[in-house]
Design a protein around this motif. Structure first.
Motif, mmCIF file in Angstrom:
data_model
loop_
_atom_site.group_PDB
_atom_site.id
_atom_site.type_symbol
_atom_site.label_atom_id
_atom_site.label_comp_id
_atom_site.label_asym_id
_atom_site.label_seq_id
_atom_site.Cartn_x
_atom_site.Cartn_y
_atom_site.Cartn_z
ATOM 1 N N GLN A 1 -31.872 37.015 -39.949
ATOM 2 C CA GLN A 1 -30.498 37.509 -40.074
ATOM 3 C C GLN A 1 -30.490 39.028 -40.243
ATOM 4 O OE1 GLN A 1 -27.894 35.248 -39.776
ATOM 5 N NE2 GLN A 1 -29.578 33.828 -39.371
ATOM 6 N N VAL A 2 -29.468 39.686 -39.693
ATOM 7 C CA VAL A 2 -29.354 41.127 -39.915
ATOM 8 C C VAL A 2 -29.008 41.391 -41.370
ATOM 9 C CG1 VAL A 2 -28.805 41.824 -37.563
ATOM 10 C CG2 VAL A 2 -26.971 41.061 -39.075
ATOM 11 N N ALA B 1 -29.062 40.569 -34.483
ATOM 12 C CA ALA B 1 -30.470 40.176 -34.377
ATOM 13 C C ALA B 1 -30.843 39.739 -32.972
ATOM 14 C CB ALA B 1 -30.767 39.063 -35.373
ATOM 15 N N ARG C 1 -38.124 42.939 -44.368
ATOM 16 C CA ARG C 1 -37.352 43.061 -43.142
ATOM 17 C C ARG C 1 -38.061 43.951 -42.129
ATOM 18 N NH1 ARG C 1 -34.996 46.049 -47.235
ATOM 19 N NH2 ARG C 1 -33.977 48.019 -46.687
ATOM 20 N N ILE D 1 -33.809 43.214 -39.874
ATOM 21 C CA ILE D 1 -33.750 41.756 -39.754
ATOM 22 C C ILE D 1 -34.634 41.154 -40.837
ATOM 23 C CG2 ILE D 1 -34.233 39.777 -38.263
ATOM 24 C CD1 ILE D 1 -33.798 41.632 -35.873
#
Length: 356
Positions: A162-163, A206, A139, A157
């Protein structure tokens, strides 16, 4: 740009000026003893670099110059005691960092082709050597801090865009990694360690269209998470600690506003001045959604007042003489509230309540 402090020196390095499309290699160094500024230079001009301090060393790691199409693995190390520089190399371009008395850690990131990294580089200050590890989830745009003999890398992210709510935890004593979760997935959040608490605040989605007020706090002594709420939802803010204070400032209150506000919280044994279980009364659940119940442990409840953070009265109940009161959650929008309770014995108590 990025910044960190060690000993009596604070350094700010790199950065960009979007108006003139300039990328900088400048380092500004402030000596807190002499109150004098000096300058130096990084090995390469770059921005979006990470900074951390350990054992008198300030490290500026990674970074990018997307105008030149370059992702940097440079690590510039400044010895705040001798005012000398040492250069080294990372295993990848990393975007967040945190330091302790003996180790500085840099983790995550993304290259110019969009590949999100799970790389972790650890700088061992005593030997000037590096070791590597991997995050449990690749991430970028995470936040990192150190507290209670542990280093935390939280949120960000993931490789799917996606967060994430993932928290990777490195134990400095055992060298063992573990994972945990934030109460709310988000990226572009801030972090700081205050005593035994690791605190993660703000952030957003995001697409940088929604900002969060959420604060997650991990107590490294008890192993328990707590949540709280900022007064202002903010993304891309900055946070630090001083003594028992957690300080967060600036950032964007998405989607359109930029904040000049600073929020400062005193950290006690129960978190950010949190008081949800005093001797006489209990508020549960807190944070709340569908219901909040006040129960009495000792004397009955005489009256209750619900106020917002400006002190405006939202709801009150007087002369009830009961050991349980249900608060009117339907009257409360998302945010922070103050609950004042007076017992039949005349004792007055105040509580902070968060509505999600």
């Amino acid at each position: 740009m990025s910044g960190a402090g060690a000993g009596n020196q604070i350094a700010f390095a790199g950065g960009a000026n979007d108006w003139i499309f300039a990328i900088y290699d400048i380092v500004d160094i402030y000596n807190t003893t002499t109150s004098q500024w000096s300058t130096s230079n990084l090995t390469a001009a770059r921005y979006k670099l990470a900074a951390a301090a350990t054992a008198g060393q300030i490290i500026f790691a990674g970074g990018v110059d997307d105008g030149l199409g370059v992702v940097y693995d440079n690590a510039d190390i400044y010895n705040a005691t001798t005012s000398t520089w040492f250069s080294s190399t990372l295993s990848a371009r990393l975007t967040c960092g945190a330091g302790t008395d003996s180790i500085a850690l840099f983790a995550g990131g993304v290259d110019l082709t969009g590949n999100v990294k799970n790389t972790v580089d650890l700088f061992h200050a005593n030997s000037y050597t590096w070791t590597t590890a991997t995050l449990s989830q690749a991430r970028m745009n995470s936040a990192a801090c150190a507290a209670g003999g542990k280093i935390f890398i939280a949120g960000g992210i993931d490789s799917l865009g996606q967060v994430s709510n993932r928290v990777d935890i490195y134990d400095l004593v055992t060298g063992i990694w573990s994972i945990d979760s934030l109460s709310e997935a988000r990226a572009f959040l801030t972090a700081a360690g205050v005593g035994t608490l690791a605190i993660f605040a703000g952030g957003g989605d995001a697409n940088t269209t929604v900002s969060s007020k959420r604060v997650d706090m991990f107590n490294t002594t008890s192993g328990i998470w707590q949540t709280d709420s900022l007064a202002t939802a903010r993304t891309f803010a900055a946070a630090t600690s001083a003594g028992n204070k957690f300080i967060i400032g600036g950032g964007t209150t998405l989607p359109f506003s930029i904040s000049a506000d600073i929020e400062m919280y005193s950290v006690g044994s129960a978190g950010l001045e949190e008081a949800t279980t005093k001797d006489d009364f209990i508020l549960s659940p807190n944070p709340a959604n569908a219901e909040v119940v006040i129960t009495s442990r000792k004397t009955d409840i005489e009256s209750v007042r619900l106020l917002n953070t400006t002190g405006a009265l939202i709801w009150s109940l007087n002369g009830v003489k009961m050991n349980r009161v249900d608060l009117p959650v339907h009257l409360m929008s998302e945010g922070l509230y103050i609950v004042e309770i007076i017992s039949t014995a005349g004792q007055r108590s105040g509580y902070k309540l968060i509505k999600h």
